[in-house]
Design a protein around this motif. Structure first.
Motif: not given
Lengths: 185, 86
Positions: A155-163, A125-130, A140-145, A113-119
């Motif tokens: 169940r959460i789907t988080l889509q992260i786009q490379k900047e 930024s979102i970083s992901y390591f796995n 952020l490209q997409g988010f749904n629960t 919710d904090m990120i949406v106004p900053k789109i």
């Protein structure tokens, strides 16, 4: 794994206070990659460990996508067509399972919710390591629960786009000339 | 009739490419993003907002229809025009 224990999501929310920026730029101290993460979006880093035992968030699976649009332009006289390509996206899709009672689930939803106004401004930024999957300073490209009634899981789907860099739109605007014909007012 | 004219492409360069059609998305000052289709048959035409504009059709230059115009200048540059109130 780079993270060592579990997959890690790091949200960096830009802090507009100049006085506090150095204080909240804590990620710079992370070896090897700290400056890469913190240098682009100086702000408040919020790490989330996606470990079932620690935070109640578990990465079920993830997918990596690169989509490219190819447009052929046909030509006369049996000549071979031109092919124009452009990248549509380069993204990682992470499927997470969380317990409804997980506190970090609430944190994750609040961060979204904090990120949406900053789109538009991209002041986040979102970083992901796995393991071999690494995204630094993604968007952020997409988010749904999805919440089921038969269990206590979310169940959460988080889509992260490379900047990608923002194109210089102003240089592509065509100027106008007003008159009966161009050059004649 | 008075138009706001925008220079879109050069006809000589377009004919040298030998293309059948090309879709363009251009940013026009004061109008924003506009999609155009340049078509090549016996003659070259532009399609914009579902309006078909043949360039120099029947020797009429500029060619105008329904508030839109197309003009070929002495350098063979093609201009797209939108009629404005005088």
């Amino acid at each position: 794994m780079l993270n060592g224990i579990a997959p890690v999501l790091i949200f960096t929310i830009k802090n507009n206070s100049k006085a506090l920026s150095p204080v909240f730029n804590a990620l710079e101290s992370v070896p090897l990659i700290g400056k890469d993460i913190a240098g682009v979006v100086a702000g408040i880093p919020i790490p989330l460990y996606l470990d079932e035992r620690i935070t109640g968030l578990y990465v079920e699976n993830e997918a990596r996508n690169i989509d490219i649009e190819t447009k052929p332009e046909q030509r006369f006289d049996d000549k071979s067509p031109y092919f124009y390509q452009r990248a549509l996206n380069s993204s990682v899709s992470v499927n997470i399972i969380a317990s409804k009672s997980s506190l970090l689930l609430s944190v994750l939803l609040a961060i979204m919710d904090m990120i949406v106004p900053k789109i538009v401004s991209r002041n986040y930024s979102i970083s992901y390591f796995n393991g071999s999957t690494l995204i630094l300073n993604g968007l952020l490209q997409g988010f749904n629960t999805v919440t089921g009634n038969d269990d206590d899981l979310v169940r959460i789907t988080l889509q992260i786009q490379k900047e990608h860099s923002t194109p210089d739109i102003t240089s592509q605007i065509l100027g106008k000339v007003t008159g009966a014909i161009p050059g004649l007012s | 009739m008075i138009f706001d004219w925008y220079k879109i492409f050069n006809l000589t360069e377009w004919l040298e490419e030998g293309l059948v059609s090309r879709k363009l998305s251009v940013s026009l000052d004061g109008k924003g993003e506009t999609e155009l289709l340049i078509c090549q048959g016996n003659e070259t035409s532009i399609q914009v907002d579902d309006v078909f504009l043949p360039i120099n059709f029947g020797g009429k230059n500029p060619w105008s229809f329904s508030g839109y115009g197309v003009y070929l200048d002495e350098n063979n540059d093609v201009w797209l025009g939108f009629e404005v109130e005088e």
